[in-house]
Write a protein that holds these residues in place. Structure first.
Motif, PDB file in Angstrom:
ATOM      1  N   ALA A   1      37.132  34.603   9.144  1.00  0.00           N
ATOM      2  CA  ALA A   1      37.499  34.457  10.539  1.00  0.00           C
ATOM      3  C   ALA A   1      36.983  35.597  11.487  1.00  0.00           C
ATOM      4  CB  ALA A   1      38.703  33.736  10.848  1.00  0.00           C
ATOM      5  N   LEU A   2      37.459  36.825  10.871  1.00  0.00           N
ATOM      6  CA  LEU A   2      37.289  38.121  11.510  1.00  0.00           C
ATOM      7  C   LEU A   2      35.572  38.591  11.442  1.00  0.00           C
ATOM      8  CD1 LEU A   2      40.071  39.944   9.699  1.00  0.00           C
ATOM      9  CD2 LEU A   2      39.829  39.852  12.215  1.00  0.00           C
ATOM     10  N   LEU A   3      35.197  38.212  10.315  1.00  0.00           N
ATOM     11  CA  LEU A   3      33.595  38.517  10.395  1.00  0.00           C
ATOM     12  C   LEU A   3      32.831  37.489  11.250  1.00  0.00           C
ATOM     13  CD1 LEU A   3      31.143  40.063   8.878  1.00  0.00           C
ATOM     14  CD2 LEU A   3      31.027  38.330   7.413  1.00  0.00           C
ATOM     15  N   GLN A   4      33.256  36.203  11.427  1.00  0.00           N
ATOM     16  CA  GLN A   4      32.643  35.300  12.271  1.00  0.00           C
ATOM     17  C   GLN A   4      32.854  35.735  13.959  1.00  0.00           C
ATOM     18  OE1 GLN A   4      30.394  32.490  11.084  1.00  0.00           O
ATOM     19  NE2 GLN A   4      29.829  33.018  13.250  1.00  0.00           N
ATOM     20  N   ALA A   5      33.860  36.243  14.165  1.00  0.00           N
ATOM     21  CA  ALA A   5      34.466  36.699  15.552  1.00  0.00           C
ATOM     22  C   ALA A   5      33.440  37.842  15.678  1.00  0.00           C
ATOM     23  CB  ALA A   5      35.879  37.067  15.591  1.00  0.00           C
ATOM     24  N   ALA A   6      33.371  39.017  14.823  1.00  0.00           N
ATOM     25  CA  ALA A   6      32.603  39.960  15.138  1.00  0.00           C
ATOM     26  C   ALA A   6      30.829  39.835  15.239  1.00  0.00           C
ATOM     27  CB  ALA A   6      32.731  40.926  14.018  1.00  0.00           C
ATOM     28  N   GLU A   7      30.493  38.862  14.363  1.00  0.00           N
ATOM     29  CA  GLU A   7      29.146  38.366  14.444  1.00  0.00           C
ATOM     30  C   GLU A   7      28.793  37.730  15.537  1.00  0.00           C
ATOM     31  OE1 GLU A   7      28.033  36.141  11.031  1.00  0.00           O
ATOM     32  OE2 GLU A   7      28.054  37.880   9.809  1.00  0.00           O
TER      33      GLU A   7
ATOM     34  N   TRP B   1      31.229  39.199  -1.834  1.00  0.00           N
ATOM     35  CA  TRP B   1      31.747  38.472  -0.669  1.00  0.00           C
ATOM     36  C   TRP B   1      30.813  38.375   0.609  1.00  0.00           C
ATOM     37  CZ3 TRP B   1      33.107  39.976   4.593  1.00  0.00           C
ATOM     38  CH2 TRP B   1      34.166  38.882   5.045  1.00  0.00           C
ATOM     39  N   TYR B   2      30.341  39.541   0.766  1.00  0.00           N
ATOM     40  CA  TYR B   2      29.127  39.832   1.852  1.00  0.00           C
ATOM     41  C   TYR B   2      27.945  38.843   1.614  1.00  0.00           C
ATOM     42  CZ  TYR B   2      31.506  43.275   4.754  1.00  0.00           C
ATOM     43  OH  TYR B   2      32.280  43.919   5.661  1.00  0.00           O
ATOM     44  N   ARG B   3      27.415  39.004   0.273  1.00  0.00           N
ATOM     45  CA  ARG B   3      26.399  37.987  -0.216  1.00  0.00           C
ATOM     46  C   ARG B   3      26.585  36.488   0.241  1.00  0.00           C
ATOM     47  NH1 ARG B   3      26.109  41.209  -4.992  1.00  0.00           N
ATOM     48  NH2 ARG B   3      24.571  42.743  -4.928  1.00  0.00           N
ATOM     49  N   ARG B   4      27.691  35.915  -0.102  1.00  0.00           N
ATOM     50  CA  ARG B   4      28.036  34.576   0.260  1.00  0.00           C
ATOM     51  C   ARG B   4      27.825  34.392   1.623  1.00  0.00           C
ATOM     52  NH1 ARG B   4      32.005  35.471  -3.865  1.00  0.00           N
ATOM     53  NH2 ARG B   4      33.519  35.603  -2.354  1.00  0.00           N
ATOM     54  N   ARG B   5      28.214  35.431   2.720  1.00  0.00           N
ATOM     55  CA  ARG B   5      27.992  35.292   4.184  1.00  0.00           C
ATOM     56  C   ARG B   5      26.793  35.609   4.891  1.00  0.00           C
ATOM     57  NH1 ARG B   5      32.678  35.282   1.676  1.00  0.00           N
ATOM     58  NH2 ARG B   5      34.209  33.951   2.419  1.00  0.00           N
ATOM     59  N   GLY B   6      25.719  35.751   3.807  1.00  0.00           N
ATOM     60  CA  GLY B   6      24.494  35.914   4.440  1.00  0.00           C
ATOM     61  C   GLY B   6      23.965  37.277   4.486  1.00  0.00           C
TER      62      GLY B   6
ATOM     63  N   LEU C   1      24.709  49.764   1.894  1.00  0.00           N
ATOM     64  CA  LEU C   1      24.770  48.876   3.391  1.00  0.00           C
ATOM     65  C   LEU C   1      24.664  47.293   2.824  1.00  0.00           C
ATOM     66  CD1 LEU C   1      22.334  50.754   5.484  1.00  0.00           C
ATOM     67  CD2 LEU C   1      24.907  50.758   5.671  1.00  0.00           C
ATOM     68  N   ALA C   2      25.396  46.752   3.487  1.00  0.00           N
ATOM     69  CA  ALA C   2      25.203  45.077   3.638  1.00  0.00           C
ATOM     70  C   ALA C   2      24.562  44.920   4.947  1.00  0.00           C
ATOM     71  CB  ALA C   2      26.623  44.479   3.402  1.00  0.00           C
ATOM     72  N   VAL C   3      23.566  44.147   4.852  1.00  0.00           N
ATOM     73  CA  VAL C   3      22.829  44.017   6.092  1.00  0.00           C
ATOM     74  C   VAL C   3      22.519  42.227   6.245  1.00  0.00           C
ATOM     75  CG1 VAL C   3      20.617  44.790   7.210  1.00  0.00           C
ATOM     76  CG2 VAL C   3      21.523  45.980   5.483  1.00  0.00           C
TER      77      VAL C   3
END
Length: 215
Positions: A121-127, A152-157, A187-189
């Motif tokens: 939820a935090l990541l989605q708000a920031a994106e 975790w980051y890979r699963r979110r694209g 870096l996760a990009v």
């Protein structure tokens, strides 16, 4: 503001959230490289002064928090312009480049609230906020060896760059690049704008990540 339907609400931090954010930030930075491990205390002071929208060189830092009911802060995310990268460019270019890239400086969830979608939820708000601001590329620095966070980051694209592997992308000033800075992080990009993806390619015997428009 977002509500996950079970009482957890994600919104900007407010004045008075500084120490709760600092405690979570210290959790995220435990074992981090020197210099980053002390980053949460200045952030705490800034939140107590400004709330979740903090004036910085070249723009603003934004801090979101998640609360469950009337309980304490359960998670936090701090998004900032990549100041180190911007200062590697000429002063005339910095204003135009400032909105090309946003960097997740800190993301932490209280252990008691993990596996409940708080981090997502935090990541989605920031994106969502970065996308509406016209940001092209979202970056997160992940500590080398933090395999669960990488997954975790890979699963979110997000695509994980190798250590020192550059990321190349278009800006209003032409093509530009950045890397992890050689400070113990990778870096996760993720490309945010529609029709743009990040792909690994090779050039002159080395690999790099390139953000490019889909054909």
């Amino acid at each position: 503001m977002t509500d996950d339907g079970v009482g957890a609400v994600t919104d900007f931090a407010v004045r008075g959230d500084g120490q709760a954010v600092a405690a979570l930030g210290a959790l995220a930075l435990s074992g981090a490289a020197a210099g980053r491990s002390a980053a949460s205390q200045p952030l705490a002071a800034a939140i107590d002064e400004y709330g979740g929208r903090i004036p910085l060189p070249y723009g603003h830092g934004h801090c979101w928090v998640t609360r469950t009911g009337a309980g304490p802060v359960a998670g936090m995310l701090y998004l900032t312009p990549p100041i180190r990268w911007l200062e590697g460019h000429s002063p005339a270019l910095r204003p135009r480049l400032a909105r090309a890239v946003a960097e997740i400086e800190l993301l932490a969830v209280d252990p008691a609230h993990r596996r409940r979608g708080t981090g997502s939820a935090l990541l989605q708000a920031a994106e969502n906020a970065a996308l509406s601001d016209g940001v092209h590329l979202m970056l997160a620095k992940v500590q080398i060896g933090a395999l669960p966070l990488m997954r975790w980051y890979r699963r979110r694209g997000y695509l994980l760059a190798g250590q020192g592997e550059p990321v190349v992308f278009a800006t209003q000033g032409g093509m530009s690049s950045c890397d992890d800075g050689g400070d113990g992080f990778q870096l996760a990009v993720k490309a945010l704008q529609p029709g743009v993806t990040v792909r690994r390619t090779s050039s002159r015997g080395t690999t790099l990540l390139v953000a490019q428009q889909d054909a």
